[in-house]
Design a protein around this motif. Structure first.
Motif, mmCIF file in Angstrom:
data_model
loop_
_atom_site.group_PDB
_atom_site.id
_atom_site.type_symbol
_atom_site.label_atom_id
_atom_site.label_comp_id
_atom_site.label_asym_id
_atom_site.label_seq_id
_atom_site.Cartn_x
_atom_site.Cartn_y
_atom_site.Cartn_z
ATOM 1 N N ALA A 309 0.851 -1.197 0.000
ATOM 2 C CA ALA A 309 0.000 0.000 0.000
ATOM 3 C C ALA A 309 0.885 1.245 0.000
ATOM 4 C CB ALA A 309 -0.925 0.002 1.212
ATOM 5 N N ALA A 310 0.250 2.395 -0.138
ATOM 6 C CA ALA A 310 0.953 3.677 -0.161
ATOM 7 C C ALA A 310 0.196 4.694 0.682
ATOM 8 C CB ALA A 310 1.084 4.182 -1.601
ATOM 9 N N ALA A 337 4.335 0.424 -1.453
ATOM 10 C CA ALA A 337 4.014 -0.033 -2.805
ATOM 11 C C ALA A 337 5.090 0.397 -3.804
ATOM 12 C CB ALA A 337 2.651 0.518 -3.230
ATOM 13 N N SER A 338 5.619 1.594 -3.618
ATOM 14 C CA SER A 338 6.602 2.117 -4.566
ATOM 15 C C SER A 338 7.936 1.392 -4.495
ATOM 16 C CB SER A 338 6.822 3.617 -4.314
ATOM 17 O OG SER A 338 7.249 3.838 -2.984
ATOM 18 N N VAL A 356 -3.892 -2.641 -0.617
ATOM 19 C CA VAL A 356 -4.855 -1.759 0.030
ATOM 20 C C VAL A 356 -4.814 -0.426 -0.710
ATOM 21 C CG1 VAL A 356 -5.633 -0.782 2.230
ATOM 22 C CG2 VAL A 356 -4.289 -2.907 2.212
ATOM 23 N N THR A 357 -5.940 -0.033 -1.292
ATOM 24 C CA THR A 357 -5.958 1.145 -2.157
ATOM 25 C C THR A 357 -7.346 1.755 -2.185
ATOM 26 O OG1 THR A 357 -5.854 1.841 -4.499
ATOM 27 C CG2 THR A 357 -6.120 -0.513 -4.080
ATOM 28 N N GLN A 358 -7.436 3.056 -2.037
ATOM 29 C CA GLN A 358 -8.730 3.735 -2.117
ATOM 30 C C GLN A 358 -9.283 3.648 -3.528
ATOM 31 O OE1 GLN A 358 -11.770 6.267 -2.957
ATOM 32 N NE2 GLN A 358 -9.823 6.923 -3.749
ATOM 33 N N SER A 359 -8.475 4.048 -4.502
ATOM 34 C CA SER A 359 -8.960 4.184 -5.869
ATOM 35 C C SER A 359 -8.930 2.884 -6.652
ATOM 36 C CB SER A 359 -8.119 5.221 -6.621
ATOM 37 O OG SER A 359 -6.794 4.743 -6.804
ATOM 38 N N GLY A 360 -8.040 1.972 -6.274
ATOM 39 C CA GLY A 360 -7.832 0.776 -7.085
ATOM 40 C C GLY A 360 -7.057 1.048 -8.347
ATOM 41 N N GLU A 361 -6.514 2.268 -8.469
ATOM 42 C CA GLU A 361 -5.810 2.662 -9.684
ATOM 43 C C GLU A 361 -4.427 3.243 -9.380
ATOM 44 O OE1 GLU A 361 -6.882 2.042 -12.599
ATOM 45 O OE2 GLU A 361 -9.036 1.677 -12.359
ATOM 46 N N THR A 362 -3.976 3.169 -8.125
ATOM 47 C CA THR A 362 -2.680 3.733 -7.759
ATOM 48 C C THR A 362 -1.577 2.970 -8.486
ATOM 49 O OG1 THR A 362 -3.584 4.264 -5.593
ATOM 50 C CG2 THR A 362 -1.189 4.338 -5.835
ATOM 51 N N ALA A 363 -0.746 3.693 -9.222
ATOM 52 C CA ALA A 363 0.190 3.047 -10.146
ATOM 53 C C ALA A 363 1.164 2.116 -9.442
ATOM 54 C CB ALA A 363 0.952 4.115 -10.928
#
Length: 625
Positions: A309-310, A337-338, A356-363
């Motif tokens: 996650a980030a 994540a990075s 774990v991601t709010q948008s589901g699109e975090t690169a």
């Protein structure tokens, strides 16, 4: 991390585009612009800074069209100037493009095109897209075998691009058409009644239609007044399942609150309640996880769990590690994540990777997910956006139901993610035989009380605003916690620095002697998380150790702001300021603790005159690495 919008239909196009850009400003606000076409004539308006500057330009120089595209920019290549603002066109003004992402090979393409006579006017990577599309469109037209098609030019263009991109393209040479393409950043297509939409995120179009689908990587969409056609980058037709968004559009509005951030903080009781709804059974302590391709036997067989996650989501993951290891007795590792894929992580089919991601699109989170899957790991997504990339690619999903989150500083997302991780830990603990039924019943019963307890904390917002008045001129903050409370200290520090621009650090309280104590000087605000679950011996031990850390900081001149459990007298007697929180188990107390820290950061930011919804240099969804 920019926002794109496109519309073709029967409505007046400029108001639709401007409205969509307003709901996308959290994705970038260095500049904004739009381009519309009417009767074969292209008009473009652009401005630097916030969207109101573009609206003023349009007021002075009105325009209209039958379809068009718009953009709000978070600058990557090229300074935030009018020249670099999107939409950008080729030197002939035949093709106009808006772009979210980064073109990694743009310099090579730029040199190639310049050698062919193309003249560039900006310092952006995006401009090469317009020039390439114009080149291929002109070549198609000269070929003459059939009318030039913008989608063919875009298809030829994307094959030349390296990097991440979401595109929307229009052209005067192929009218009544918007072409969108995706490779990385999100693209949502909205289906209305004889009208069609392109956007970077659902809130931009949810007032017009709730029937949407996300493009997958390698998809191209062609929007015309007759409908939407989909192909892959090779031109083969593809299908996407249309979803009906259940969000109430009013959730994307401020609803009487001064800022989106404050509204979203106040929405946390609902977000927690909706996330647990239909998934917990207090009578038995059982948890139901839907949308799973991972069997119960698989869950029992995993030897380890990686949480990837980030930002704020990573802090939720850190708290989740404590929960899962305690309740399910499975080793858990949390990764940025990075960094995850770059360290060649050791994962295999015995590993469960949870993103774990709010948008589901975090690169970077998506990159980590794909790295894990390539090594044979099963993946599970905890995500707030149905149909986004992370849950689509995962073997299972636990959707949070926080609703759209507009403020750049995530708040209700954190509480919903914590709720999802708590439920998952209970589920896994029971499945693996580590959590007795009575223990599960108690944990689930506590969870059912959490929304009411959150409401009780929110009712004391005036206290937190008064507290902010004492500290909004501070230069630094220090946040301390132990165990599951350490991630809350990190989250409190992140929110403070993010929305108030005050330097803030979060540390494990036990690490003070190893360096952070050197930062303490007279008056330094130290926020100490010293809640205690009086029914837990482990919690009592951590509480006693935290008291020692408070005494050490106070002896060195710190001003102590302590978060304590109602009924605490010991910490209350030594702290300068006390925030009392309802009693619950230690894991859920972490959710209660974050609310006053969010509100403290919010009020400090407002008192300092900061833009708490759109902090400088930041955007909501990091869709490029």
């Amino acid at each position: 991390m920019s926002g794109i919008i496109g519309y073709i239909g029967n409505k007046r196009v400029v108001p639709v585009l401007i409205e969509g850009l307003h709901r996308l400003q959290y994705r970038g606000y260095d500049s904004a612009g739009l381009a519309v076409i009417k009767e074969g004539k292209l008009e473009v308006r652009r401005a630097t800074g916030k969207l109101r500057n573009l609206e003023e330009v349009i007021r002075q120089h009105p325009l209209d069209g039958s379809y068009g595209i718009g953009h709000t920019r978070w600058a990557t290549h090229g300074a935030p100037t009018v020249e670099n603002a999107h939409p950008l066109s080729d030197c002939h003004g035949a093709v106009v493009v808006v772009h979210n992402g980064i073109i990694e090979n743009y310099e090579d393409l730029k040199r190639e095109l310049a050698a062919e006579g193309h003249v560039f006017a900006t310092a952006t990577d995006t401009e090469v897209i317009a020039h390439l599309a114009e080149k291929y469109l002109a070549a198609s037209s000269e070929n003459g075998s059939r009318p030039a098609a913008l989608e063919d030019a875009v298809r030829a263009t994307v094959h030349r691009l390296k990097g991440a991109f979401a595109l929307a393209v229009i052209s005067t040479k192929d009218s009544n058409k918007i072409v969108a393409a995706r490779q990385g950043p999100p693209v949502v297509i909205g289906l209305g009644k004889e009208e069609y939409f392109i956007a970077s995120d659902v809130p931009a179009i949810v007032y017009h239609t709730r029937d949407i689908f996300f493009l997958a990587d390698g998809n191209i969409a062609v929007l015309t007044p007759e409908g939407v056609r989909l192909t892959d980058f090779k031109g083969f037709p593809v299908n996407r399942r249309v979803q009906h968004v259940t969000w109430d559009p009013i959730l994307a509005e401020k609803g009487g609150f001064r800022h989106f951030m404050l509204k979203e903080i106040y929405e946390q009781p609902r977000a927690v309640r909706d996330t647990m709804l239909g998934r917990i059974f207090p009578e038995t302590g059982q948890v139901l996880l839907d949308e799973m391709e991972i069997s119960e036997d698989d869950f029992r067989s995993f030897h380890e769990i990686k949480l990837v996650a980030a930002g704020t989501s990573r802090h939720a993951a850190l708290a989740g590690k404590v929960l899962i290891e305690k309740l399910a007795r499975v080793p858990v590792e949390v990764d940025y994540a990075s960094e995850f894929r770059y360290r060649d992580p050791i994962v295999d089919p015995r590993t469960l990777t949870i993103v774990v991601t709010q948008s589901g699109e975090t690169a970077d989170t998506l990159a980590g997910q794909r790295e894990a899957e390539a090594k044979g790991s099963r993946t599970l997504a905890i995500c707030n956006v149905h149909g986004s990339m992370a849950p689509r690619e995962a073997h299972g999903a636990i959707y949070t139901h926080a609703g759209p989150e507009i403020a750049v500083g995530s708040t209700k997302t954190f509480s919903a993610q914590m709720t999802a991780l708590y439920m998952f830990a209970c589920y896994l603990g029971q499945l693996r035989g580590q959590l007795p039924r009575a223990g599960a019943q108690k944990l689930i019963a506590d969870l059912t009380q959490l929304p009411k307890q959150l409401e009780a904390v929110l009712q004391r917002d005036d206290e937190f605003e008064d507290l902010a008045r004492h500290f909004y001129r501070s230069a630094d903050f220090l946040f301390l916690g132990r165990g599951v409370h350490f991630p809350i200290a990190l989250e409190g520090a992140l929110k403070m620095k993010k929305v108030s621009y005050i330097h803030a650090e979060g540390h494990p309280a036990g690490e003070m002697k190893h360096g952070p104590s050197a930062l303490i000087q007279d008056g330094l605000p130290v926020v100490a998380i010293a809640t205690c679950d009086w029914d837990s011996d482990d919690s009592k031990v951590r509480y006693e150790r935290t008291i020692s850390n408070i005494e050490e900081a106070k002896a060195r001149g710190a001003t102590i702001i302590a978060l304590v459990t109602e009924g605490d007298h010991e910490v209350k007697s030594m702290a300068h300021h006390v925030i009392e929180l309802p009693h619950t188990n230690e894991y859920l107390s972490a959710v209660l603790e974050v609310v006053p820290l969010q509100l403290l950061a919010y009020h400090v930011g407002v008192l300092r005159g900061c833009d708490v919804d759109e902090p400088r240099n930041l955007a909501k969804s990091v869709t490029v690495e």
